[in-house]
Design an enzyme around this catalytic site. Sequence first.
Site, PDB file in Angstrom:
ATOM      1  N   ASP A 284       0.088   0.282  81.953  1.00 25.42           N
ATOM      2  CA  ASP A 284      -0.693  -0.145  80.792  1.00 25.42           C
ATOM      3  C   ASP A 284      -0.318  -1.560  80.348  1.00 25.42           C
ATOM      4  OD1 ASP A 284      -2.468   0.712  78.542  1.00 25.42           O
ATOM      5  OD2 ASP A 284      -0.669   0.303  77.369  1.00 25.42           O
ATOM      6  N   GLU A 326      -3.582  -2.369  84.589  1.00 28.81           N
ATOM      7  CA  GLU A 326      -4.550  -2.454  83.500  1.00 28.81           C
ATOM      8  C   GLU A 326      -4.327  -3.820  82.856  1.00 28.81           C
ATOM      9  OE1 GLU A 326      -6.200  -1.845  79.355  1.00 28.81           O
ATOM     10  OE2 GLU A 326      -4.064  -1.898  79.749  1.00 28.81           O
TER      11      GLU A 326
END
Length: 653
Positions: A284, A326
């Site tokens: 992330d 991401e």
Amino acid sequence: MYEQVAHSLLNKILDRLQPDIQKQDLRHFYTRLGANFYAIHSLFSHLYGNRSDFEQQVVRLVETMASRYIERDEELRRIDKAREEDHNWFLSQEIVGMALYADGFAGDLQGVSSRVNYLQELGINMLHVMPVLKCPEKASDGGYAVSDFRDIDPRFGTLEDIRTLSQKLRRREMLLTLDVVVNHTSDQHEWAMRARAGEQTYQDYYYVFDNRDVPDMFEETLPEIFPETSPGNFTYDPQMQKWAMTVFNSYQWDLNYSNPAVFIEMVDVLLFWANRGADILRLDAVAFLWKKVGTICQNEREAHLILQLFKDCCQVTAPGVLFIAEAIVAPVEIIKYFGEDAVIAKECEIAYNATFMALLWDAIATKNAKLLDQGIRNLPDKLDRATWLNYIRCHDDIGLGFDDVDIVAAGYNPKQHRDFLVNYFTGVYADSPARGQPFGRNEKTGDARISGSLASLIGLEAAIESGDEARIQASVNKILLLHSMIMSFGGIPLIYYGDEIGTLNDRSFLEDEAKAIDSRWMHRPKTDWAKAERRRQHGSVEQRIFDGVQRMIAVRKSIPEFADFNNRELLETGNPHLFVFMRHAPMLGNGRVLVVGNFDSAPQSLALEDLGNRGNFEYSQLRDLYSGEAPRMFKSQLVVPPYHFYWLSDARA
Ligand code: GLC
């Protein structure tokens, strides 16, 4: 590579490893460590070489990798070896993913296990279960504010449930993707609590400042990620009486990767989840890993070095496990998260194709493919052994992150065009069918992003309300058109749960105080299983969408030209409403598939002879692989109905 300094250090380290590690059979581990140690050593010394405890830190890192290797079970080690042999396995057109919230989709992890059949019915064989780790109930950021990296939140289930799910998926040859939130922790994480209680060791895990001097310097160049709900990038903690860096929400403390202890902890967390059966780890917010005064603190070189180091370490212990980056950043920056190399991904093998996603939405709003075509032409070629994650919607907002230069080349003014898109999708224009909401509006810069479910943004919600069947069908066609694009572009298509049955915006988040301020919750639905059941009812909206997507997945899996080997060629058509590209199968001689999408509400035609001789592609005898029929023609012109797509193969195929 062999290099004396690194190698003699490695020898020293191996002698110093704890006796219980030395006793084990670590044959494969040592081979891989030998192969990667030069890279690990040079990256680690680049980042941490000036510390007096450098060697000690390297020993800890190697011990972490070794302990997790010892823990890794036989079945997973066997998969590692198989994937080493078949190293292009993830470029295959046979992989199709879905991302879902366990609670939204099926209550909890056991619920997800019990619904695997549904996913298989659709053709999904890669499942991304959104974050399920412990996090505070309210200040959770949808699971991205983690308070324990090694335990499942009781709302979702237990570690045992993850094991059961991963085994069930493996038996069905489905891949499991899990998140690792590498950039920050919740302020309720043990490290943050201990920092707050005054422990220096844990204050060093974060960016913590006594006063505003340094924070103010950072703020001069740092943008705001959540300007409405969490303005600024630092949060004062009254107990600690210090400021913590909090780039996202005020309750998400940024980790300090200039401290090797943080890096080693995170390697351990990555390997922990690799050992729990994750085939793919979604890392992330990777663009944010390194902070530097005077910059926007995104895409810094050190962030890339950290990712390379994560990859090198993971390859030693769990080489079969892939990373997804991401990184929702500018097009030229995203591609760098594969790692700059000639062939193989040195950082993440997979990256969210946020550029393509935003460009598809542009084509929907403008009814033409001018910017889509322009933006994709300027998307640099990816590495051979890396692939895109192509998506239409996800749990986040839509950011209009394409390049200003491309917007200008497509004939628009960047500021006006972005404003137009936000207005179009958030219902400012009376003639727009979209039902989105603005997200992250920044009064200082005028920027905004967009929330809303695929179906509501595309116009299905408004069409259903109008009861006008033609409008409903047009919305269904647009939904299928977008799916046809992510299925044929090259890369792994990632469907967002609910989109396969046309799920509309969910406004129930407005009743929950903790969620009401974050419009992203409008597209994080609870699956309505009665609605899903209507996929079996002939003529229902659900059936039309579900069957269309299901068929597309099945057909995609049978088209080797759709595997991802940099084998896409964009074609000039002279018709701005059409997005047209050819997919080749370099390994299959002459295999070619012509993909055509019409983003306009009117039929469009394509002069096939103008496309030129593409490897003797036989334009006169085309067959649409999706419908199994001949496409519509008028003389030598291909006729593309409104919001329609073709996957055309020539008759020889
Ligand atoms: C990622 C997640 C997003 C979250 C943010 C902060 O971008 O996708 O949902 O808010 O990271 O963790």
